[in-house]
Each structure stands twice: as structure tokens, then as C-alpha cells.
Design an enzyme around this catalytic site. Structure first.
Site, PDB file in Angstrom:
ATOM      1  N   ASN A 108       0.855  -1.198   0.000  1.00  0.00           N
ATOM      2  CA  ASN A 108       0.000   0.000   0.000  1.00  0.00           C
ATOM      3  C   ASN A 108       0.888   1.243   0.000  1.00  0.00           C
ATOM      4  O   ASN A 108       0.978   1.964   0.982  1.00  0.00           O
ATOM      5  CB  ASN A 108      -0.907   0.006   1.242  1.00  0.00           C
ATOM      6  CG  ASN A 108      -1.753  -1.234   1.366  1.00  0.00           C
ATOM      7  OD1 ASN A 108      -2.841  -1.309   0.830  1.00  0.00           O
ATOM      8  ND2 ASN A 108      -1.250  -2.213   2.095  1.00  0.00           N
ATOM      9  N   GLN A 109       1.533   1.490  -1.134  1.00  0.00           N
ATOM     10  CA  GLN A 109       2.597   2.482  -1.176  1.00  0.00           C
ATOM     11  C   GLN A 109       2.108   3.926  -1.113  1.00  0.00           C
ATOM     12  O   GLN A 109       2.898   4.828  -0.859  1.00  0.00           O
ATOM     13  CB  GLN A 109       3.428   2.271  -2.446  1.00  0.00           C
ATOM     14  CG  GLN A 109       4.142   0.926  -2.461  1.00  0.00           C
ATOM     15  CD  GLN A 109       4.952   0.719  -3.725  1.00  0.00           C
ATOM     16  OE1 GLN A 109       5.117   1.632  -4.535  1.00  0.00           O
ATOM     17  NE2 GLN A 109       5.473  -0.497  -3.900  1.00  0.00           N
ATOM     18  N   LYS A 110       0.819   4.144  -1.370  1.00  0.00           N
ATOM     19  CA  LYS A 110       0.302   5.516  -1.349  1.00  0.00           C
ATOM     20  C   LYS A 110      -0.740   5.675  -0.252  1.00  0.00           C
ATOM     21  O   LYS A 110      -1.856   6.131  -0.480  1.00  0.00           O
ATOM     22  CB  LYS A 110      -0.272   5.873  -2.720  1.00  0.00           C
ATOM     23  CG  LYS A 110       0.795   5.911  -3.800  1.00  0.00           C
ATOM     24  CD  LYS A 110       0.257   6.381  -5.135  1.00  0.00           C
ATOM     25  CE  LYS A 110       1.379   6.487  -6.158  1.00  0.00           C
ATOM     26  NZ  LYS A 110       0.906   6.959  -7.484  1.00  0.00           N
ATOM     27  N   ASN A 111      -0.338   5.310   0.935  1.00  0.00           N
ATOM     28  CA  ASN A 111      -1.230   5.333   2.093  1.00  0.00           C
ATOM     29  C   ASN A 111      -0.601   6.234   3.155  1.00  0.00           C
ATOM     30  O   ASN A 111       0.463   5.934   3.705  1.00  0.00           O
ATOM     31  CB  ASN A 111      -1.397   3.904   2.624  1.00  0.00           C
ATOM     32  CG  ASN A 111      -2.305   3.805   3.818  1.00  0.00           C
ATOM     33  OD1 ASN A 111      -2.218   4.602   4.749  1.00  0.00           O
ATOM     34  ND2 ASN A 111      -3.171   2.815   3.814  1.00  0.00           N
ATOM     35  N   ASP A 144       8.074   3.407  -8.422  1.00  0.00           N
ATOM     36  CA  ASP A 144       7.340   4.633  -8.733  1.00  0.00           C
ATOM     37  C   ASP A 144       8.196   5.826  -8.313  1.00  0.00           C
ATOM     38  O   ASP A 144       8.190   6.233  -7.149  1.00  0.00           O
ATOM     39  CB  ASP A 144       5.992   4.651  -7.996  1.00  0.00           C
ATOM     40  CG  ASP A 144       5.189   5.924  -8.258  1.00  0.00           C
ATOM     41  OD1 ASP A 144       5.633   6.749  -9.085  1.00  0.00           O
ATOM     42  OD2 ASP A 144       4.125   6.091  -7.633  1.00  0.00           O
TER      43      ASP A 144
END
Length: 497
Positions: A108-111, A144
Site C-alpha cells: 500500500n505504497q500511497k497510504n 514509482d
């Protein structure tokens, strides 16, 4: 559903060690029209989580419960906050927590919540030197390179663990891999500017070295905006014009890259900085010739290199011309007749400069006052204004359009102003003409468009009933209820309602 689900999952309500807890259902009204279709597992976990939170239970089983809840919904801030409270009370194993959080981040890299929790744990991990944070963010950025959360966490780690010097090599590696990696260029500037703590790290020697670093990459890839932005950042405090090397480089590059919009914009900004700060000019140059060169560059941007932003570049050119002069006619080549009129053709240079200056003033400060204005697209001497009705007045919530026409001898004579939106007001007639002393006998050359618009807006709330243009409105003004009814009828009639 059986107590044992696929994969060996056992619902909390079927676990003997949770038999002492009464689950707390989500508080939903029976009248709820659209219920969220939670899975049985999700409802079960969160029913027990709510019960533990209400009891403020801080135990190993509650900690395990939060892990299950986070796996189901890693964006739930309340669950993470509760987990931190439990860890703090139990003096939890931060090494194990770091491993757990690492896995959640990679999934969950964009949490926001999980990255914040990672920071909280890292500050409580004995012997931590920040290496693991650089490794984790590096792994995420490999997948990313523009992940904001990873970059923000990396910057925090660099500050907290004092890892400045190791970062320049990392940014150079990223830039070498992809020169258009704007995040890497931004990170490089962050390190250079902040590594000395309170004092700026952008010393003259650093700026000089980094300028050459950026110019080298620009030479290889001129149409990469990232390097140009980095170069601007290096010289933000001192000004572009304090570094003649920049102009020399740009002139050399112009021989082969005359259509590069970033190059043309940078050169125009360099010249504008010379004029704004009155920097020394080269032998044979005058302020007039420098302004003319800047206008020529803006002309190329507007008509060839960056036509999609043509109106923006015309506005920049008009502003520069209003402040510093220069030869404007060249700017009109290749433009439509309406665009030529917008730039001031057909009116005197002095009037054009005055109106350009006032337009800048309005754009920077008038919106908050409920008044805006802009040339109507046909002539710089004709504007359209928008007024919002003043609060706590009969006109609250109303929006009115006005026309302004400036005479050739403005500002020594005031503009002709009238409402183009029908307005029922004691000092406005059926044609939109306004009875306001500053528009006539009390006009002063010190007044501006902003002065006029704010005065008209004030007049809406405080009319001069001793000099009415609309006798009915003046007679009814003292009786606000009656005035409001007539005003509403007037508006319905003229709007076709």
C-alpha cells in the site's frame, strides 16, 4: 458461513479466547437506504475492534486484532492510532513492528497512515540510524519514482538521522538514469538548500558547481523542464542576472535550440531580472534594447514555441512593456487583429502601460473584495467587470456585470461606467448609468479601476437617496421588505422569469 473460512480463518466470535468480549456493532439507522455490503470477516473484525477501543483494552490480543483490521483497511487512521497506543503501553517490539509495517507499505505504497506509523516506529527504535528508511524508500521509488509519500518520508529520515551527504550521490544516480525525473531534481535542491541546518547550504561555491551540473544536463536534453527549474531554484535568492554564465550559455544554446520554450522563457526572465533590479548591462546595451530583446523572446514563445499558452505570454509581455518599455510592435507580428488590440494597439503607450499596471493590481488583490475586471477581448480600453453584492445588504448573493470604457486621456478623466446587468437601485437608471460623484465632478487621477469598482460596490449597500436616478427605488429603500419585493419583481421581469 462456517466458523472456519477458506485458508483457516476463524471468526473472532468463534474464538474461545475472545468469548469474554461482547462485539459492538456499527451504529447504523434502520432507515439507512444504501448500506455498505461489508463481508462477514470485515464486520466481525471491526465489531470486536470497536468493543476493545471502547474498553480501552491494551493487550497483545488487541494488538493482533488491530493487525487484522489494518490488513482489511490499511487507510483507517483510527485503527493505526489505537495500535500506537497499545504499543506504547506494552513497550512493544519495535523491530517486529518495523518488519510488519514494511510489508504493509510495499502493498500500500500511497497510504498516508502507514507512512506516518513508520515514522512513529522509527523514532522509537533503539539504535536506528535511518539506513532502513533509505532502503525502503529506495525500493518504493524504484517502482514509482514520483511517489510523494516515499519522497516525503525520505526527506524526513534525512533530516532526522542527518543523512545529507549520502543523498547527493543518490540523486545523481537517479538523474543519470532518467534526466526528466523531476522528483530527483527537487530532492537534489532540497539537500543542497537544507544540509547546513538553519544556514542555507547554497553558498556561492555550491551554486557555481551546481550551475555547471545543471547546464551540462540541459546541454544534453534542452527540452527537459526539470533541469531548468532546478537552475532557477539555485539562483532564487541572488537573482539570475548575478550569474553572467547563464546568459552566455543560453546564447550559445540558442544557435541550435531556437525553438526550445524553456530556453526562451529562461532568457526572457534573465533579461527581466536585469531590468527589475537595475543590474549592470553589457557594453553597448541600454535598458531599452534589453527590454526589446525580452519582448522578442516572449513574441517567439507566443507565436511559435509555446502557442498553447499564447495569451499568458502576451500578458507577461504586456506587463514587462508597462514596467520597462521596449519596442512592442514586433510583438504583434503573426497575431490576430483582436489580439493586437488586446496588447494595446490603437491606444497610446502611456494609456496601455497604465491599464496593464491596473490589471495586475486587480488580478492580485481584488477578488477578495468581491470585484474583478478584465479587458473584454476587443480592446484594452474596454473592460468588463463583475461585482458581487455586498453581504448584509439587499444585494447579497447577487452578481452584476458592468462595462468600463477608458478615454484617451485616462487617468486625468475617469472611465465611463455602467451596469450591463439590470440593477434596481436608487442611483442606477434603466440604462445602467450610475450616479456616483467620483465618476464625475470628484474624479481624481489618483483613482484606479479598483477604486471605482469598490466605490460602486459600496454604493449598492449605501445609496445616495438625495440624488436618485430611480425615484421608486429611492422611495422604497427605507422599507427594506417592500424594496426587496420590488427588486425581486424587477429582476424577474428583466431576466425573463
Amino acid at each position: 458461513m462456517s466458523a472456519t473460512a477458506a485458508g483457516g480463518w476463524v471468526l473472532y466470535r468463534d474464538r474461545p479466547d475472545w468469548a469474554d468480549v461482547t462485539p459492538l456493532k456499527q451504529d447504523e439507522s434502520e432507515r439507512t437506504v444504501l448500506r455498505i455490503a461489508y463481508t462477514e470477516k470485515f464486520s466481525d473484525v471491526h465489531d470486536y475492534l470497536r468493543a476493545c477501543m471502547r474498553a480501552d483494552e491494551r493487550s497483545q490480543r488487541a494488538l493482533a486484532l488491530t493487525a487484522d483490521a489494518i490488513e482489511l483497511n490499511p487507510a483507517n487512521y483510527t485503527t493505526w492510532s489505537y495500535r500506537r497506543a497499545i504499543l506504547a503501553s506494552l513497550d512493544g517490539d519495535m523491530e517486529a513492528e518495523m518488519k510488519l509495517v514494511r510489508g504493509i507499505i510495499l502493498r500500500n505504497q500511497k497510504n498516508y497512515q502507514v507512512w506516518y506509523h513508520r515514522r512513529w516506529v522509527a523514532t522509537r527504535l533503539s539504535g536506528a540510524d535511518g539506513t532502513s528508511e533509505l532502503e525502503l524508500t529506495g525500493e518504493v521509488l524504484t517502482e514509482d519514482s514520483k511517489n510523494y509519500h516515499a519522497w516525503e518520508h525520505r526527506q524526513w529520515a534525512i533530516r532526522h538521522f542527518n543523512l545529507w551527504e549520502r543523498e547527493l550521490a543518490y540523486t545523481e544516480l537517479l538523474i543519470g538514469t532518467d534526466v526528466r525525473n523531476n522528483s530527483a531534481w527537487h530532492q537534489r535542491h532540497f539537500v543542497l538548500a537544507n544540509r547546513n541546518g538553519e544556514a542555507s547550504g547554497l553558498t556561492p561555491d555550491v551554486v557555481a558547481a551546481e550551475t555547471e551540473f545543471a547546464l551540462n544536463w540541459i546541454g544534453q536534453c534542452p527540452n527537459n523542464e526539470s533541469a531548468w527549474s532546478f537552475l532557477r531554484g539555485l539562483h532564487l535568492d541572488t537573482g539570475l542576472a548575478d550569474c553572467p554564465r547563464l546568459l552566455q550559455f543560453c546564447r550559445e544554446l540558442l544557435a541550435t535550440e531556437a525553438g526550445c520554450p524553456h530556453l526562451l522563457a529562461f532568457m526572457a526572465d534573465y533579461r527581466a531580472d536585469q531590468l527589475d533590479r537595475r543590474c549592470p548591462l553589457a557594453e553597448g546595451e541600454t535598458r531599452e534594447s534589453v527590454a526589446t530583446e525580452a519582448l522578442r523572446l516572449l513574441h517567439l514563445l507566443a507565436t511559435k514555441a509555446d502557442r498553447i499558452r499564447r495569451r499568458y505570454w502576451l500578458f507577461v509581455a504586456g506587463d514587462l512593456h508597462a514596467r520597462h518599455g521596449g519596442q512592442m510592435p514586433e510583438l504583434q507580428e503573426g497575431l490576430s487583429s483582436s489580439q493586437q488590440r488586446m496588447s494595446g494597439i490603437g491606444i497610446s503607450d502611456s494609456l496601455s502601460r497604465r491599464l496593464q499596471k491596473e490589471l495586475l493590481e486587480l488580478m492580485s488583490c481584488s477578488g477578495d473584495a468581491g470585484a474583478t475586471a478584465f479587458p473584454d477581448g476587443e480592446s484594452l480600453a474596454k473592460w468588463t467587470a463583475t461585482l458581487r453584492g455586498p453581504d448584509d445588504s439587499p444585494y447579497e448573493g447577487d452578481v452584476y456585470k458592468l462595462s468600463l470604457e477608458f478615454p484617451a486621456d485616462y487617468p486625468f478623466r475617469g472611465p465611463a461606467v455602467r451596469f450591463t446587468t439590470p440593477c434596481f437601485h436608487p442611483n442606477v437608471d434603466q440604462l445602467g448609468n450610475i450616479c456616483l460623484d467620483i465618476l464625475r465632478e470628484k474624479w481624481s487621477a489618483l483613482y484606479t479601476v479598483r477604486t471605482v469598482l469598490l466605490s460602486v460596490r459600496a454604493l449598492l449597500a449605501e445609496p445616495n437617496n438625495s440624488s436618485p436616478l430611480n425615484a421608486l427605488a429611492a422611495a422604497q429603500w427605507p422599507n427594506r421588505a417592500e424594496f426587496a419585493r420590488t427588486k425581486r419583481s424587477f429582476q424577474d421581469k428583466h431576466s425573463g422569469g
